[in-house]
Enzyme design. Sequence first.
Site, PDB file in Angstrom:
ATOM      1  N   GLU A 156      -8.936  -7.060  -1.220  1.00  0.00           N
ATOM      2  CA  GLU A 156      -7.809  -7.902  -0.797  1.00  0.00           C
ATOM      3  C   GLU A 156      -7.954  -9.038  -0.098  1.00  0.00           C
ATOM      4  O   GLU A 156      -9.194  -9.211   0.998  1.00  0.00           O
ATOM      5  CB  GLU A 156      -7.117  -6.872   0.416  1.00  0.00           C
ATOM      6  CG  GLU A 156      -5.861  -7.268   1.004  1.00  0.00           C
ATOM      7  CD  GLU A 156      -5.148  -6.704   1.883  1.00  0.00           C
ATOM      8  OE1 GLU A 156      -3.814  -7.029   1.941  1.00  0.00           O
ATOM      9  OE2 GLU A 156      -5.458  -5.350   2.358  1.00  0.00           O
ATOM     10  N   GLU A 251       4.709  -3.759   1.542  1.00  0.00           N
ATOM     11  CA  GLU A 251       3.712  -3.410   2.606  1.00  0.00           C
ATOM     12  C   GLU A 251       4.656  -4.059   3.913  1.00  0.00           C
ATOM     13  O   GLU A 251       4.113  -4.919   4.339  1.00  0.00           O
ATOM     14  CB  GLU A 251       2.287  -4.069   2.376  1.00  0.00           C
ATOM     15  CG  GLU A 251       1.642  -3.321   3.658  1.00  0.00           C
ATOM     16  CD  GLU A 251       0.200  -4.220   3.541  1.00  0.00           C
ATOM     17  OE1 GLU A 251      -0.712  -3.540   4.137  1.00  0.00           O
ATOM     18  OE2 GLU A 251       0.038  -5.442   3.319  1.00  0.00           O
TER      19      GLU A 251
END
Length: 301
Positions: A156, A251
Amino acid sequence: MKIGIHFGHWGSFYGQLGVRECLKQAKKAGADVLEFFPTEEMFALEKEKIRDLKKYMEELAIAPAFTFGYPAGWDMAGEDEVLREKATEHLKRVIEAMGMLGAGDIGGIVYSNWPADYSDHIIEPDEKKRKTENCVNSLRKVMKTAENNGVTVNLEIVNRFEHYLMNTAAEGIAVCKAVGSPNCKLLLDCFHMNIEEDNIPEAIRSAKGYIGHFHVSEPNRKVPYHSDRIPWREVGQALKDIGYDKAVIVESFYKAGGEQGHNMRMWRDLAEDLSLEGRLKLASEGIQYIREQFGGTRDDF
């Protein structure tokens, strides 16, 4: 592309309800995928329980994806070789469990600890270089396990306030190339890209072949909605232009308080109704909006 949602959207309800009920909630919201933290049985490699969970998800027709983090102090990029090895073995164990589950994607700050501690000392460029080399060497040790289990490890790329090793797609691509495995890819996230990239769609195009997972939310962490702060249709077009066909995960975080609220720096509630029903409504709206903006309805996927 399959559209999904992150378990963090449910906040403390996730712990109260458990993974199976939240899988049902995600499915009810229209998700193809639920991204969640590996379960206790996965860390323990309890084969029968893992098979039961796999069967449950197959019956529900929803796929899993996993987010990940390490116990305090364990760091694949750190200076302590023992703690680097512990982190490496910890990730390998979860990847083996994912192989049993038939899950293909894990992402997050899998290459270090999170968030980075900036209070101890000033981080100079030579430390960033040294720790990047550490994380590359650690990731190389994981890749054979990932390849054998059909799991992609997605690094990420986060903003400068959360970590310093990789803040842009270009920095992430350089690490993937150094690791040298087709199972090492990137997790790009519009929340972070909005801070770090000059142009989000162009950054996506520059990472063709390297994106294994993708997160979406508004810059304030709400589900994507009708605003122009992030060019959602252009983002979706960029993903289609590079042939991205994996998960796009909403998210979102809404609730102040508790461990999650603290970790995500949520100092106020972002919606009036954060009941379970309210969360489900928000999830449904965000998932449907992304489907529309990325060029299709649920029946098209």
